[in-house]
Scaffold this motif. Structure first.
Motif, PDB file in Angstrom:
ATOM      1  N   LYS A 145       0.830  -1.208   0.000  1.00  0.00           N
ATOM      2  CA  LYS A 145       0.000   0.000   0.000  1.00  0.00           C
ATOM      3  C   LYS A 145       0.864   1.258   0.000  1.00  0.00           C
ATOM      4  O   LYS A 145       0.480   2.280  -0.567  1.00  0.00           O
ATOM      5  CB  LYS A 145      -0.932  -0.013   1.209  1.00  0.00           C
ATOM      6  N   GLY A 146       2.036   1.175   0.638  1.00  0.00           N
ATOM      7  CA  GLY A 146       2.967   2.308   0.591  1.00  0.00           C
ATOM      8  C   GLY A 146       3.499   2.522  -0.812  1.00  0.00           C
ATOM      9  O   GLY A 146       3.625   3.651  -1.287  1.00  0.00           O
ATOM     10  N   HIS A 147       3.812   1.417  -1.492  1.00  0.00           N
ATOM     11  CA  HIS A 147       4.261   1.516  -2.893  1.00  0.00           C
ATOM     12  C   HIS A 147       3.165   2.128  -3.771  1.00  0.00           C
ATOM     13  O   HIS A 147       3.432   2.986  -4.612  1.00  0.00           O
ATOM     14  CB  HIS A 147       4.625   0.126  -3.421  1.00  0.00           C
ATOM     15  N   THR A 148       1.929   1.694  -3.568  1.00  0.00           N
ATOM     16  CA  THR A 148       0.810   2.239  -4.340  1.00  0.00           C
ATOM     17  C   THR A 148       0.688   3.743  -4.121  1.00  0.00           C
ATOM     18  O   THR A 148       0.489   4.513  -5.071  1.00  0.00           O
ATOM     19  CB  THR A 148      -0.506   1.550  -3.926  1.00  0.00           C
ATOM     20  N   THR A 149       0.836   4.160  -2.873  1.00  0.00           N
ATOM     21  CA  THR A 149       0.749   5.588  -2.554  1.00  0.00           C
ATOM     22  C   THR A 149       1.891   6.359  -3.202  1.00  0.00           C
ATOM     23  O   THR A 149       1.681   7.414  -3.814  1.00  0.00           O
ATOM     24  CB  THR A 149       0.785   5.792  -1.024  1.00  0.00           C
ATOM     25  N   GLU A 150       3.101   5.833  -3.082  1.00  0.00           N
ATOM     26  CA  GLU A 150       4.278   6.540  -3.584  1.00  0.00           C
ATOM     27  C   GLU A 150       4.287   6.661  -5.104  1.00  0.00           C
ATOM     28  O   GLU A 150       4.587   7.718  -5.655  1.00  0.00           O
ATOM     29  CB  GLU A 150       5.545   5.820  -3.127  1.00  0.00           C
ATOM     30  N   ASP A 151       3.937   5.563  -5.796  1.00  0.00           N
ATOM     31  CA  ASP A 151       4.115   5.526  -7.252  1.00  0.00           C
ATOM     32  C   ASP A 151       2.855   5.808  -8.062  1.00  0.00           C
ATOM     33  O   ASP A 151       2.957   6.119  -9.250  1.00  0.00           O
ATOM     34  CB  ASP A 151       4.658   4.153  -7.672  1.00  0.00           C
ATOM     35  N   HIS A 152       1.681   5.698  -7.443  1.00  0.00           N
ATOM     36  CA  HIS A 152       0.458   5.791  -8.250  1.00  0.00           C
ATOM     37  C   HIS A 152      -0.573   6.804  -7.751  1.00  0.00           C
ATOM     38  O   HIS A 152      -1.479   7.151  -8.497  1.00  0.00           O
ATOM     39  CB  HIS A 152      -0.211   4.412  -8.334  1.00  0.00           C
ATOM     40  N   ALA A 153      -0.460   7.260  -6.509  1.00  0.00           N
ATOM     41  CA  ALA A 153      -1.505   8.122  -5.951  1.00  0.00           C
ATOM     42  C   ALA A 153      -1.666   9.411  -6.756  1.00  0.00           C
ATOM     43  O   ALA A 153      -2.785   9.810  -7.092  1.00  0.00           O
ATOM     44  CB  ALA A 153      -1.201   8.443  -4.486  1.00  0.00           C
ATOM     45  N   ILE A 154      -0.560  10.073  -7.068  1.00  0.00           N
ATOM     46  CA  ILE A 154      -0.645  11.358  -7.781  1.00  0.00           C
ATOM     47  C   ILE A 154      -1.181  11.165  -9.189  1.00  0.00           C
ATOM     48  O   ILE A 154      -1.989  11.971  -9.687  1.00  0.00           O
ATOM     49  CB  ILE A 154       0.732  12.049  -7.804  1.00  0.00           C
ATOM     50  N   ASP A 155      -0.751  10.091  -9.874  1.00  0.00           N
ATOM     51  CA  ASP A 155      -1.262   9.828 -11.225  1.00  0.00           C
ATOM     52  C   ASP A 155      -2.779   9.673 -11.210  1.00  0.00           C
ATOM     53  O   ASP A 155      -3.488  10.240 -12.059  1.00  0.00           O
ATOM     54  CB  ASP A 155      -0.621   8.558 -11.799  1.00  0.00           C
ATOM     55  N   GLN A 156      -3.289   8.908 -10.255  1.00  0.00           N
ATOM     56  CA  GLN A 156      -4.735   8.730 -10.146  1.00  0.00           C
ATOM     57  C   GLN A 156      -5.426  10.038  -9.753  1.00  0.00           C
ATOM     58  O   GLN A 156      -6.528  10.335 -10.208  1.00  0.00           O
ATOM     59  CB  GLN A 156      -5.049   7.639  -9.118  1.00  0.00           C
ATOM     60  N   TYR A 157      -4.768  10.782  -8.911  1.00  0.00           N
ATOM     61  CA  TYR A 157      -5.293  12.083  -8.473  1.00  0.00           C
ATOM     62  C   TYR A 157      -5.508  13.004  -9.676  1.00  0.00           C
ATOM     63  O   TYR A 157      -6.548  13.653  -9.813  1.00  0.00           O
ATOM     64  CB  TYR A 157      -4.286  12.696  -7.499  1.00  0.00           C
TER      65      TYR A 157
END
Length: 298
Positions: A145-157
């Motif tokens: 979940k940390g990896h998801t936040t670091e690498d994908h959260a902004i893209d989805q945002y």
């Protein structure tokens, strides 16, 4: 050996559960004072999940984390082991409280409805700050979940800026993936090789993503579901003659065909009807051929 290992695991789980219950009854321990401290900040443990924090209580905890862990220092000093130095407790409480509050700030920014470009820049800073603090706290260990936040959260945002923001999809997405992941884990847990398990899970997930296959699965399930009795032969004959709404031509499940041996470039249905003494038996095959000429069936 497997049965012995299972029994040992069950015994250990029972022992841990007993220890958890015992510490809640220990009036001289640290568990009860900590629970009272949480309640002072309106943080209540859930009555399920072994009283772990989740959902709304977790949001309240992260929002008040700095105050909670500052107040917790006194309790932990009183109940520490003799080999634990006071400075260690101070350091852990300070870092934990600050990291959890950084998590609160980050998620508060990510769940803004209809964010602007200025919100995106703020979100980048808050995500980066939290990840750095989390890595320091966990000795550079970052869970999925940390990896998801670091690498994908902004893209989805950014992708969801015009759709109302992440709140529109985040809860449904997480819950759906928990269910899908749990189902695939159960289906593949007895496969001996991690590589084979990963390939099998990827293949099944890829097939699930084709709308036509999902529709066909629903048709088959509804047609064969238990209900009012009717002759199976008639039921299966009608099923054999029903259309196959696959619509595969419009679908794509080859996101990485060069690297994935299970990516399917073409999927075509084949229906075989075999008459037996007991009625009609239907076999449905899903022939597939990828870039490497691999063939399979479902």
């Amino acid at each position: 050996e497997i049965e012995a290992a299972k029994k040992a695991l069950d015994d250990l789980t029972e022992k841990i559960d007993g220890m958890i219950d015992d510490r809640r009854k220990d009036s001289k321990g640290w568990y009860i004072p900590m629970d009272r401290l949480y309640r002072r900040y309106n943080v209540e443990r859930e009555s399920f999940h072994n009283r772990k924090f989740s959902g709304e209580p977790l949001k309240v905890l992260t929002k008040n984390a700095i105050g909670i862990f500052n107040d917790a220092k006194e309790i932990l000093h009183q109940h520490k082991r003799s080999d634990v130095e006071d400075i260690v407790i101070e350091k852990i409480c300070n870092e934990t409280g600050s990291t959890l509050f950084a998590m609160h700030e980050m998620f508060s920014q990510l769940i803004i409805s209809s964010p602007t470009q200025a919100d995106v820049e703020i979100a980048k800073e808050k995500v980066s700050k939290f990840i750095v603090m989390y890595r320091d706290l966990k000795k550079d260990i970052l869970p999925p979940k940390g990896h998801t936040t670091e690498d994908h959260a902004i893209d989805q945002y950014v992708q969801r800026m015009d759709d109302g923001g992440l709140p529109v999809v985040i809860e449904q997405f997480v819950e759906k993936n928990h269910q899908i992941g749990g189902r695939l884990d159960n289906q593949t847990k007895r496969l001996p090789s991690a590589v084979v398990r990963a390939d099998t899970m990827a293949k099944r997930k890829g097939l699930d993503d084709i709308a036509g296959i999902r529709k066909r699965q629903k048709v088959v399930k509804e047609a064969t579901a238990r209900g009012k009795y009717k002759k199976k032969s008639n039921e299966r004959e009608s099923l054999a003659n029903s259309p196959v709404p696959l619509g595969i031509a419009e679908s794509s499940i080859t996101p990485n065909a060069a690297d994935s041996k299970i990516a399917l470039a073409l999927v075509t249905p084949t229906v075989t009807t075999v008459k037996t003494d007991n009625g009609v038996r239907i076999f449905r095959h899903l022939k597939s051929s990828g870039d490497d000429g691999m063939e399979g069936s479902l």
